[in-house]
Design an enzyme around this catalytic site. Structure first.
Site, PDB file in Angstrom:
ATOM      1  N   CYS A 168       1.093  -1.212  -0.122  1.00  0.00           N
ATOM      2  CA  CYS A 168       0.090   0.216  -0.100  1.00  0.00           C
ATOM      3  C   CYS A 168       0.824   1.715   0.000  1.00  0.00           C
ATOM      4  CB  CYS A 168      -0.931   0.040   1.003  1.00  0.00           C
ATOM      5  SG  CYS A 168      -1.987  -1.235   0.953  1.00  0.00           S
ATOM      6  N   HIS A 183      -2.621   7.056   3.932  1.00  0.00           N
ATOM      7  CA  HIS A 183      -3.403   5.483   4.059  1.00  0.00           C
ATOM      8  C   HIS A 183      -4.410   5.292   4.689  1.00  0.00           C
ATOM      9  CE1 HIS A 183      -3.972   1.673   2.054  1.00  0.00           C
ATOM     10  NE2 HIS A 183      -3.022   0.993   3.276  1.00  0.00           N
ATOM     11  N   ASN A 219      -9.798  -0.087   2.217  1.00  0.00           N
ATOM     12  CA  ASN A 219      -8.693  -0.187   1.733  1.00  0.00           C
ATOM     13  C   ASN A 219      -8.709   0.039   1.099  1.00  0.00           C
ATOM     14  OD1 ASN A 219      -5.833  -0.929   1.381  1.00  0.00           O
ATOM     15  ND2 ASN A 219      -5.881  -1.676   3.207  1.00  0.00           N
TER      16      ASN A 219
HETATM   17  N1  COA Z   1     -17.028 -10.544  12.215  1.00  0.00           N
HETATM   18  C1  COA Z   1     -16.901 -10.215  14.083  1.00  0.00           C
HETATM   19  N2  COA Z   1     -16.194 -10.814  14.728  1.00  0.00           N
HETATM   20  C2  COA Z   1     -15.116 -11.012  13.956  1.00  0.00           C
HETATM   21  C3  COA Z   1     -14.756 -11.015  12.579  1.00  0.00           C
HETATM   22  C4  COA Z   1     -15.719 -10.309  11.739  1.00  0.00           C
HETATM   23  N3  COA Z   1     -15.550 -10.223  10.644  1.00  0.00           N
HETATM   24  N4  COA Z   1     -13.357 -10.802  12.356  1.00  0.00           N
HETATM   25  C5  COA Z   1     -12.752 -11.655  13.433  1.00  0.00           C
HETATM   26  N5  COA Z   1     -14.330 -11.484  14.643  1.00  0.00           N
HETATM   27  C6  COA Z   1     -13.817 -11.665  15.343  1.00  0.00           C
HETATM   28  C7  COA Z   1     -12.339 -12.714  16.363  1.00  0.00           C
HETATM   29  O1  COA Z   1     -12.598 -14.298  16.448  1.00  0.00           O
HETATM   30  C8  COA Z   1     -12.268 -12.227  17.828  1.00  0.00           C
HETATM   31  O2  COA Z   1     -13.126 -13.338  18.141  1.00  0.00           O
HETATM   32  P1  COA Z   1     -12.404 -13.656  19.709  1.00  0.00           P
HETATM   33  O3  COA Z   1     -12.116 -12.370  20.810  1.00  0.00           O
HETATM   34  O4  COA Z   1     -13.327 -14.992  20.489  1.00  0.00           O
HETATM   35  O5  COA Z   1     -11.245 -14.618  19.241  1.00  0.00           O
HETATM   36  C9  COA Z   1     -12.129 -11.179  17.654  1.00  0.00           C
HETATM   37  O6  COA Z   1     -13.159 -10.575  16.743  1.00  0.00           O
HETATM   38  C10 COA Z   1     -11.465  -9.757  17.211  1.00  0.00           C
HETATM   39  O7  COA Z   1     -11.041 -10.309  16.528  1.00  0.00           O
HETATM   40  P2  COA Z   1      -9.458  -9.725  16.176  1.00  0.00           P
HETATM   41  O8  COA Z   1      -9.249 -10.512  15.337  1.00  0.00           O
HETATM   42  O9  COA Z   1      -8.224  -9.754  16.890  1.00  0.00           O
HETATM   43  O10 COA Z   1      -9.866  -8.646  15.940  1.00  0.00           O
HETATM   44  P3  COA Z   1      -9.118  -7.010  15.701  1.00  0.00           P
HETATM   45  O11 COA Z   1      -9.275  -5.958  16.643  1.00  0.00           O
HETATM   46  O12 COA Z   1      -7.726  -7.584  15.316  1.00  0.00           O
HETATM   47  O13 COA Z   1      -9.479  -6.640  14.591  1.00  0.00           O
HETATM   48  C11 COA Z   1      -8.533  -6.355  11.745  1.00  0.00           C
HETATM   49  C12 COA Z   1      -9.189  -6.901  13.576  1.00  0.00           C
HETATM   50  C13 COA Z   1      -8.468  -6.710  10.817  1.00  0.00           C
HETATM   51  C14 COA Z   1      -9.949  -4.919  12.138  1.00  0.00           C
HETATM   52  C15 COA Z   1      -7.162  -5.348  12.425  1.00  0.00           C
HETATM   53  O14 COA Z   1      -6.643  -6.522  13.157  1.00  0.00           O
HETATM   54  C16 COA Z   1      -6.941  -4.894  11.188  1.00  0.00           C
HETATM   55  O15 COA Z   1      -7.232  -3.679  10.888  1.00  0.00           O
HETATM   56  N6  COA Z   1      -5.408  -4.934  10.721  1.00  0.00           N
HETATM   57  C17 COA Z   1      -4.562  -4.235   9.845  1.00  0.00           C
HETATM   58  C18 COA Z   1      -4.755  -4.949   8.611  1.00  0.00           C
HETATM   59  C19 COA Z   1      -4.461  -3.509   7.378  1.00  0.00           C
HETATM   60  O16 COA Z   1      -5.023  -2.721   8.316  1.00  0.00           O
HETATM   61  N7  COA Z   1      -4.163  -4.498   6.786  1.00  0.00           N
HETATM   62  C20 COA Z   1      -3.663  -3.676   5.175  1.00  0.00           C
HETATM   63  C21 COA Z   1      -2.398  -3.424   5.349  1.00  0.00           C
HETATM   64  S1  COA Z   1      -1.845  -2.759   4.519  1.00  0.00           S
END
Ligand code: COA
Length: 341
Positions: free
Chosen positions: A113, A265, A297
């Site tokens: 990105c 970004h 994104n």
């Molecule tokens: N809907 C509902 N629940 C979800 C879910 C969804 N789409 N996806 C995951 N969960 C659940 C998980 O199973 C977890 O449950 P648990 O606590 O019972 O185990 C809980 O939600 C938390 O999941 P987690 O992965 O810890 O969430 P998070 O706070 O890390 O948020 C993202 C997830 C993907 C939003 C976050 O990690 C993120 O944005 N990371 C950066 C990604 C990014 O920017 N990528 C591009 C880079 S250029």
């Protein structure tokens, strides 16, 4: 003699996927997606490819600029996915022809990105090194829906499609681009994620495929899809956004207090907000502008898509001191500091 960065031209597809759509295909809620990412909607382009979207954005950028002789010497195209194997020879080559400059030097840049921010830096450095280069066109275009597995609830709600393009131009008496920085922190080679924490994996996933009538069908198919260790990406992203802003100001005549607008970004509002709070605490009193809630994104296209809206709203105007800052797969990061014209 300055080298200016124009207002971007952009292209965003018409088809909208809202959070209710994701409620219908994965186990999630609008509330969860909004709270965890800030995203409400994203656009998908199933009919138009990356090169075409990029060419439209480029033409829109050039239409706004007054270019007397129409000459563009370089075209750089930043992207992640190379749709339908059209990466050969390059997206940039297609755009060069579309903007009536088939003789331009044309090549693609791949840096996750951060690709567009890297490409602006590259084009600027080329123009400094080669005084004959008068203008460079820098394009970012993405069709991330092609590499999204819509059955993977851990990341499918994050991504969207679109394109944006900037013109770099020599201009007497303009300050233009002041500084660029770029860096990396390679995360490839681990056991769980051999190609990095944000990588492609060949597997069966759910794809959205154009139905040829302006909508889409869902189909399971085996191909390369994005897989991501969201937490690791998060850990990298939060401090690096702030670092990029501070680093690009280093050695210049400017401090945080002088900056009018930061265009980050747009990956996740929870990545942007901590950086914003710390920069505000240390004297930044401009605006950090993102519209990721509407577009998700869009990778290399996210900075121009937000910047264009910031120009429209008067958040960026003539003379504004602006920073673009990005991070991405690889891991990569970069920033551009410029005076808007
Ligand atoms: N809907 C509902 N629940 C979800 C879910 C969804 N789409 N996806 C995951 N969960 C659940 C998980 O199973 C977890 O449950 P648990 O606590 O019972 O185990 C809980 O939600 C938390 O999941 P987690 O992965 O810890 O969430 P998070 O706070 O890390 O948020 C993202 C997830 C993907 C939003 C976050 O990690 C993120 O944005 N990371 C950066 C990604 C990014 O920017 N990528 C591009 C880079 S250029």
């Amino acid at each position: 003699m300055g080298i200016t960065l124009s207002r971007p031209g952009i292209y965003v597809p018409k088809n909208v996927l809202d959070n209710e759509f994701f409620e219908s295909i994965i186990d999630t809620t609008d509330e969860w997606i909004t709270k965890r990412s800030g995203i409400k909607e994203r656009r998908i382009s199933l009919e138009m490819g990356i090169t075409e979207m990029g060419a439209i954005a480029a033409k829109r950028c050039l239409e706004r600029e007054v270019i007397t002789d129409q000459e563009i010497n370089e075209v750089l195209f930043a992207t992640n996915l190379h749709d339908d194997n059209k990466e050969f020879p390059s997206h940039a080559s297609y755009v060069a022809n579309q903007v009536n400059n088939p003789n331009a030097t044309a090549y693609d840049v791949s840096a996750g990105c951060s690709g567009l921010v890297y490409a602006i830096r590259q084009a600027y450095n080329n123009m400094v090194a080669e005084p004959d280069l008068k203008r460079a066109l820098v394009v970012g275009g993405e069709r991330l829906t092609d590499m999204t597995d819509y059955s993977d609830r851990t990341n499918c709600f994050l991504f969207g499609d679109g394109a944006g393009a900037y013109l770099l131009e020599r201009f007497d008496g303009e300050e233009g681009i002041i500084n660029n920085v770029a860096g990396g922190r390679s995360d490839t080679g681990s056991v769980d994620f051999p190609y990095g924490e944000l990588a492609l994996e060949n597997k069966i996933g759910l794809k959205l495929i154009s139905d040829g009538a302006g909508s889409y069908n869902k189909k399971f198919s085996k191909q390369n899809y994005l897989v991501m260790n969201g937490k690791k990406v998060f850990e990298f992203a939060v401090p690096i956004m702030e670092h990029g802003v501070r680093k690009v100001l280093e050695g210049t005549d400017y401090d945080l207090e002088d900056v009018d607008a930061i265009i980050p970004h747009g990956a996740n509002i929870r990545i942007i907000n901590p950086a914003k709070n710390r920069l505000k605490r240390d004297g930044f009193n401009g605006e950090i502008y993102t519209n990721l809630e509407k577009y998700g994104n869009t990778s290399t296209a996210s900075v121009p898509i937000a910047a264009d809206e910031a120009f429209s709203k008067g958040i960026i105007g003539r003379g504004s001191l602006v920073i673009n800052v990005a991070f991405g797969a690889g891991f990569t990061w970069g920033a551009n500091l410029y005076r808007a014209r």
